[in-house]
Write an enzyme that holds these catalytic residues in place. Structure first.
Site, short mmCIF file in Angstrom:
data_model
loop_
_atom_site.label_atom_id
_atom_site.label_comp_id
_atom_site.label_asym_id
_atom_site.label_seq_id
_atom_site.Cartn_x
_atom_site.Cartn_y
_atom_site.Cartn_z
N HIS A 1 109.89 1.56 -39.97
CA HIS A 1 110.29 2.67 -40.85
C HIS A 1 109.31 3.82 -40.65
O HIS A 1 108.21 3.63 -40.12
CB HIS A 1 110.23 2.21 -42.31
CG HIS A 1 108.85 1.81 -42.71
ND1 HIS A 1 108.38 0.52 -42.56
CD2 HIS A 1 107.80 2.54 -43.18
CE1 HIS A 1 107.12 0.48 -42.94
NE2 HIS A 1 106.72 1.69 -43.31
N HIS B 1 105.01 9.39 -38.36
CA HIS B 1 104.73 8.34 -37.37
C HIS B 1 105.46 7.07 -37.78
O HIS B 1 105.88 6.94 -38.93
CB HIS B 1 103.22 8.05 -37.31
CG HIS B 1 102.71 7.43 -38.57
ND1 HIS B 1 102.38 8.18 -39.68
CD2 HIS B 1 102.54 6.14 -38.95
CE1 HIS B 1 101.99 7.38 -40.65
NE2 HIS B 1 102.09 6.14 -40.26
O1 3AM Z 1 104.36 3.21 -42.56
P1 3AM Z 1 102.88 3.18 -42.50
O2 3AM Z 1 102.36 2.00 -41.75
O3 3AM Z 1 102.25 4.44 -42.12
O4 3AM Z 1 100.20 1.50 -44.37
C1 3AM Z 1 101.25 1.35 -45.27
C2 3AM Z 1 102.58 1.75 -44.68
O5 3AM Z 1 102.40 2.96 -43.98
C3 3AM Z 1 101.14 2.38 -46.36
O6 3AM Z 1 102.44 2.46 -46.90
C4 3AM Z 1 103.39 2.08 -45.92
C5 3AM Z 1 104.23 0.93 -46.40
O7 3AM Z 1 103.42 -0.16 -46.73
N1 3AM Z 1 100.18 2.01 -47.36
C6 3AM Z 1 99.93 0.79 -47.86
N2 3AM Z 1 98.93 0.86 -48.76
C7 3AM Z 1 98.55 2.16 -48.81
C8 3AM Z 1 97.58 2.87 -49.55
N3 3AM Z 1 96.80 2.26 -50.43
C9 3AM Z 1 99.36 2.89 -47.91
N4 3AM Z 1 99.22 4.21 -47.74
C10 3AM Z 1 98.27 4.82 -48.46
N5 3AM Z 1 97.47 4.19 -49.34
#
Ligand code: 3AM
Length: 186
Positions: free
Chosen positions: A40, A123
């Site tokens: 996603h 991304h």
């Molecule tokens: O899609 P990406 O990988 O960029 O890294 C987690 C993921 O991002 C991010 O939210 C998305 C779905 O899990 N994520 C998880 N914990 C987070 C946090 N504490 C977070 N982003 C920012 N702060």
């Protein structure tokens, strides 16, 4: 519940990206690959949201989705956030994606949710490392990947069940989806 807002690539885009990832090899110690069925583009991570805030958020996200048009996107190449996150690049309607992410974040703020205010970097996360893996060779190996364009026609509010997926990974559950059917362009 733990929530985030995202766009999803269609199966064809997932398949061609998966082929590219498999071709560079996923058997690398110290790397945890994300699962293709959960790939996603995160627009906003919201963290723990209680029920009243979620109801408010759902209404506001629905209004935001109606203001934005479907987006033409493609996935290509790779990049990294330090030595922690390997991702593939989003190209195409990048400015409209930024505007959509800004709307989503504004909706979340108005629902009184704390939102990460770091600059938004579109991304798709492919893998995470503990910092002990040099991601540079993988970024180089994926540099030639150029996915075909696809249309992101829906915005999704997704619940993340930490530790509920295979091998202790998170399991993602789409809760609400809205068509992007606004007419604003450019
Ligand atoms: O899609 P990406 O990988 O960029 O890294 C987690 C993921 O991002 C991010 O939210 C998305 C779905 O899990 N994520 C998880 N914990 C987070 C946090 N504490 C977070 N982003 C920012 N702060």
């Amino acid at each position: 519940m733990r929530l985030f807002v995202a766009l999803s690539p269609p199966p064809e885009a997932v398949d061609e990206l998966w082929s590219a990832v498999e071709a560079v090899g996923t058997d690398r110690p110290g790397l945890r690959w994300t699962r293709p069925e959960q790939w996603h583009l995160t627009l906003a991570f919201l963290g723990e949201v209680d029920d009243p805030a979620r109801q408010d958020l759902v209404e506001r996200l629905g209004r935001a989705a109606r203001r934005h048009p479907p987006l033409t996107l493609a996935l290509s190449g790779a990049g990294r956030f330090g030595d922690r996150v390997l991702w593939t690049r989003v190209s195409g309607d990048v400015e409209p994606v930024r505007r959509l992410a800004a709307s989503v974040r504004a909706a979340a703020r108005r629902a009184r949710l704390p939102v990460d205010d770091r600059p938004y970097r579109p991304h798709l996360t492919l893998a995470r490392a503990g910092g002990e893996v040099d991601l540079r060779s993988l970024v180089d190996a994926l540099a030639g990947f150029a996915g075909r364009p696809w249309t992101a026609g829906e915005l999704h509010l997704v619940r993340s069940h930490l530790g509920a997926g295979p091998g202790g990974s998170a399991r993602h559950e789409p809760l609400v989806s809205w068509a992007l059917d606004g007419r604003e362009r450019g």
